[in-house]
Design an enzyme around this catalytic site. Structure first.
Site, PDB file in Angstrom:
ATOM      1  N   LYS A 142      29.175  45.823  34.208  1.00  0.00           N
ATOM      2  CA  LYS A 142      30.286  46.708  34.465  1.00  0.00           C
ATOM      3  C   LYS A 142      30.901  47.195  33.151  1.00  0.00           C
ATOM      4  O   LYS A 142      30.713  46.503  32.152  1.00  0.00           O
ATOM      5  CB  LYS A 142      31.328  46.023  35.340  1.00  0.00           C
ATOM      6  CG  LYS A 142      32.102  44.906  34.615  1.00  0.00           C
ATOM      7  CD  LYS A 142      33.042  44.236  35.534  1.00  0.00           C
ATOM      8  CE  LYS A 142      34.458  44.672  35.300  1.00  0.00           C
ATOM      9  NZ  LYS A 142      35.037  44.199  34.047  1.00  0.00           N
ATOM     10  N   HIS A 234      35.522  41.777  40.395  1.00  0.00           N
ATOM     11  CA  HIS A 234      35.603  40.305  40.485  1.00  0.00           C
ATOM     12  C   HIS A 234      36.399  39.828  41.722  1.00  0.00           C
ATOM     13  O   HIS A 234      35.919  38.994  42.493  1.00  0.00           O
ATOM     14  CB  HIS A 234      36.240  39.717  39.234  1.00  0.00           C
ATOM     15  CG  HIS A 234      35.578  40.128  37.954  1.00  0.00           C
ATOM     16  ND1 HIS A 234      34.216  40.284  37.834  1.00  0.00           N
ATOM     17  CD2 HIS A 234      36.074  40.443  36.721  1.00  0.00           C
ATOM     18  CE1 HIS A 234      33.913  40.647  36.594  1.00  0.00           C
ATOM     19  NE2 HIS A 234      35.023  40.752  35.910  1.00  0.00           N
TER      20      HIS A 234
HETATM   21  C1  BG6 Z   1      35.847  40.975  32.320  1.00  0.00           C
HETATM   22  C2  BG6 Z   1      37.010  41.869  32.044  1.00  0.00           C
HETATM   23  O1  BG6 Z   1      35.019  41.532  33.308  1.00  0.00           O
HETATM   24  O2  BG6 Z   1      36.309  39.720  32.781  1.00  0.00           O
HETATM   25  C3  BG6 Z   1      37.944  41.237  31.025  1.00  0.00           C
HETATM   26  O3  BG6 Z   1      36.551  43.118  31.551  1.00  0.00           O
HETATM   27  C4  BG6 Z   1      38.356  39.855  31.476  1.00  0.00           C
HETATM   28  O4  BG6 Z   1      39.113  42.041  30.827  1.00  0.00           O
HETATM   29  C5  BG6 Z   1      37.122  39.030  31.842  1.00  0.00           C
HETATM   30  O5  BG6 Z   1      39.049  39.236  30.398  1.00  0.00           O
HETATM   31  C6  BG6 Z   1      37.524  37.725  32.467  1.00  0.00           C
HETATM   32  O6  BG6 Z   1      36.390  36.920  32.611  1.00  0.00           O
HETATM   33  P1  BG6 Z   1      36.498  35.337  32.549  1.00  0.00           P
HETATM   34  O7  BG6 Z   1      35.121  34.877  32.874  1.00  0.00           O
HETATM   35  O8  BG6 Z   1      36.944  35.016  31.163  1.00  0.00           O
HETATM   36  O9  BG6 Z   1      37.520  34.973  33.567  1.00  0.00           O
END
Ligand code: BG6
Length: 481
Positions: A142, A234
Site C-alpha cells: 500500500k 488495516h
Molecule cells: C503503515 C502506515 O501501513 O502502518 C504507518 O503507513 C503506520 O503510518 C504503520 O505507522 C503501523 O504499522 P505497525 O505494524 O507498526 O503497527
C-alpha cells in the site's frame, strides 16, 4: 525450490527497514531455500559486493537479537545480488528477463517496493517483455490508490498483465501473529462460535494507537491522512476477520469471499451519518512518556496550516443476521498515549444478576502489539462478606510463552507466503475496491466540510468527540471503562 525474488526499489526505505531484516530472519530460521536469489534493483551503479556491504552496514540499525553474526551474514550475503535498472527503459527489463531466464527458477516473485506512482508503468513493462508467466507473482505494498477510481485504475493495469492469483496485495496487519490467532480462535475452537453474535456481544472495539508522530514521512502522510493510511486497509481487514462467517475451507478464495461479504455488509455512510458517526482529529503539542513533542503542523514546514487528519474514530455496523445492531468502533491515531493495537469484544451483561452490580461484564481482548496475546475477563467472587462481591479477573494467554518457538514476524510470514504462493493473507482486488467504496463518502464529506479535524493534545486518546461518540450508545472505550 529455486526462486528469484526481485526487489524493485531495492535501496529504498521499505527494502532496508522491513524486507531485508525479514528475509534474514527467514534465512536464519532455515525457511529460505539456499538455491534462492534475492536481487535488489535500483537506479545507481554498484556491484553485488558493494550492495552486500551496504546491507551489512544497515544491519547495525537492527535490534541486536535480530542482527546476523559475521558468519551468518557471510552465508546470507551469498543470496544477495544487485542490478542497476532505469525503470523507464524497456531494454533494462529485457536484461532482467534474460538474467532470470538463464537460471529458470521455478518461482519468480517481483516485489514492487517502489513509489506507488511506478506500479502501473512497471507492470506494463513487465508485461511487455513477458515477465508475467504463470511462475511469476507480483507483490504490491500500500498505498494502492488514493480513492476508488485510482485503485480501479491500478487493478485494471494489473489484470491486463497478471491473473488475480499472481497479484499479491500486502496488508502487513494480516501477517501479524495475533491475526493468525484470531482465525485459530474463531475457527479452531467450538467454544466461541455460539456466543460470537449479536445475542451475546454488546459492542466491538478496534484500536490501532501509535505514540509516534509522522516523523520523516510528513510529505507522504499529509497527502494521505489516517483514514487512507490505517482505516481503509488495516482496520477494515481486522474487522472482516472478526465479523466473517466460517469459510468452507482454508482456500484463499473461500476466505476472501467471506471477508468480501463483510465489507459489502458494512452500513454505507450517508452525509448525516458521517457528521454523526465519524470523528477526525489532528494532534497538537503535548507530552509523551515525559517528553514534550511538537504538534503535527510544527513537525515540518510544509505541514503548517494542514487539515490532514492524524486521528479517526468511527462507528459502523455490519448489516446481517449475525451482527445487526452491534456497534463496531474503530479508532486509530498518531501521537496517542501508547503504542498498542488491540481488539476488544465486549459481551453483554447477564440478563438477571443475583449479585450487587459492578457495572462490568465479560470481555475478550485480542492484543496485537506490543505483545500478542489473549485476555479473557471473567467475573469472580472476591472475598467473603455479607454479600458476595464480584470483580473481573483475567485469564491471560501469552503466545510467546505458550509456544517456546521463535515467532514469525509479519513481513517474514508474508514474504514466505508470497514465495510459496499461499494467498490467504493477501488482499484481493474486489476486497480492496469495496473498502475504498465504503470510505469514499467520508472523504467526500470532509472535502466539503470547512471545520477540519478537531485538535487533540499529543499523549492522550484523541479529541473529546471520540469519547462522546461511543458514550452516545452507553459504552466507553476500553481504557476508559
Ligand atoms: C503503515 C502506515 O501501513 O502502518 C504507518 O503507513 C503506520 O503510518 C504503520 O505507522 C503501523 O504499522 P505497525 O505494524 O507498526 O503497527
Amino acid at each position: 525450490m529455486a526462486f528469484d525474488l526481485v526487489l524493485f526499489g531495492g535501496t529504498g526505505d521499505l527494502a532496508w527497514r522491513k524486507l531485508m531484516p525479514a528475509l534474514f530472519q527467514a534465512f536464519r530460521h532455515g525457511k529460505l531455500p539456499h538455491d534462492g536469489r534475492i536481487l535488489a534493483v535500483a537506479r545507481d551503479a554498484r556491484s553485488d559486493e558493494q550492495y552486500r556491504e551496504l546491507i551489512r552496514g544497515r544491519f547495525a540499525d537492527v535490534e541486536e537479537a535480530k542482527r546476523p553474526t559475521r558468519s551468518e551474514f557471510e552465508r546470507f550475503a551469498q543470496l544477495l545480488h544487485y542490478r542497476r535498472m532505469d525503470l523507464s527503459r524497456v531494454e533494462d527489463y529485457q536484461g532482467l528477463k534474460t538474467w532470470i531466464d538463464e537460471r529458470g527458477a521455478e518461482t519468480v516473485v517481483l516485489f514492487l517496493a517502489t513509489s506507488p506512482h511506478l506500479f502501473m508503468p512497471v507492470c506494463e513493462q513487465l508485461g511487455a517483455v513477458g515477465l508475467n508467466g504463470p511462475h511469476v507473482r507480483v507483490v504490491l505494498e500500500k498505498p494502492l490508490g488514493h480513492d476508488l477510481a485510482s485503485a480501479q485504475q491500478i487493478n485494471k493495469v494489473l489484470r491486463s498483465v497478471f491473473d488475480e492469483r499472481q497479484a499479491l496485495r500486502i496488508d502487513h496487519y494480516l501477517g501479524k501473529p495475533a491475526v493468525q490467532n484470531l482465525s485459530a480462535l474463531r475457527f479452531g475452537n467450538a467454544l466461541f462460535e455460539p456466543i460470537w453474535r449479536r445475542e451475546s456481544i454488546a459492542n466491538i472495539q478496534i484500536t490501532l494507537a501509535e505514540s509516534l508522530g509522522v516523523g520523516s514521512r510528513g510529505d507522504f502522510y499529509n497527502r494521505t491522512g489516517a483514514l487512507r493510511d490505517m482505516v481503509q486497509n488495516h482496520a477494515l481487514q481486522l474487522l472482516t476477520m472478526i465479523a466473517m462467517e466460517a469459510p468452507a475451507s482454508s482456500d484463499a478464495d473461500a476466505i476472501r469471499d467471506e471477508k468480501l461479504k463483510v465489507l459489502r455488509s458494512l452500513r454505507p455512510f450517508t452525509e448525516t451519518d458521517v457528521a454523526r458517526d465519524v470523528v477526525r482529529g489532528q494532534y497538537r503539542a503535548g507530552v509523551i512518556a515525559g517528553q514534550p513533542v511538537p504538534g503535527y503542523q510544527q513537525e515540518s514546514e510544509p505541514l503548517s496550516g494542514s487539515t490532514t487528519e492524524t486521528f479517526v474514530a468511527l462507528r459502523t455496523e455490519v448489516q446481517n443476521w449475525r451482527w445487526a445492531g452491534v456497534p463496531f468502533y474503530i479508532r486509530t491515531g498518531k501521537r496517542l498515549a501508547t503504542q498498542e493495537a488491540h481488539i476488544v469484544i465486549n459481551f453483554r451483561h447477564v440478563p438477571h444478576s443475583i449479585f450487587p452490580s459492578t457495572g462490568a461484564a465479560n470481555k475478550l481482548v485480542i492484543k496485537l502489539q506490543p505483545e500478542d496475546g489473549l485476555e479473557l475477563h471473567l467475573m469472580a467472587a472476591k472475598g467473603t462478606g455479607q454479600h458476595e462481591l464480584l470483580a473481573p479477573v483475567s485469564l491471560d494467554l501469552d503466545f510467546d510463552k505458550a509456544f517456546a518457538t521463535e515467532r514469525v514476524g509479519a513481513y517474514e510470514r508474508l514474504l514466505l507466503d508470497a514465495l510459496a504462493g499461499r494467498l490467504n493473507l493477501f488482499v484481493r482486488s474486489d476486497e480492496q475496491e469495496q473498502a475504498w467504496r465504503w470510505v469514499e463518502p467520508i472523504l467526500n464529506h470532509w472535502s466539503r466540510e470547512p471545520e477540519g479535524p478537531k485538535p487533540y493534545a499529543a499523549g492522550g486518546w484523541g479529541p473529546a468527540a471520540s469519547s462522546a461518540l461511543i458514550a452516545r450508545d452507553g459504552f466507553a472505550w476500553s481504557e476508559e471503562s
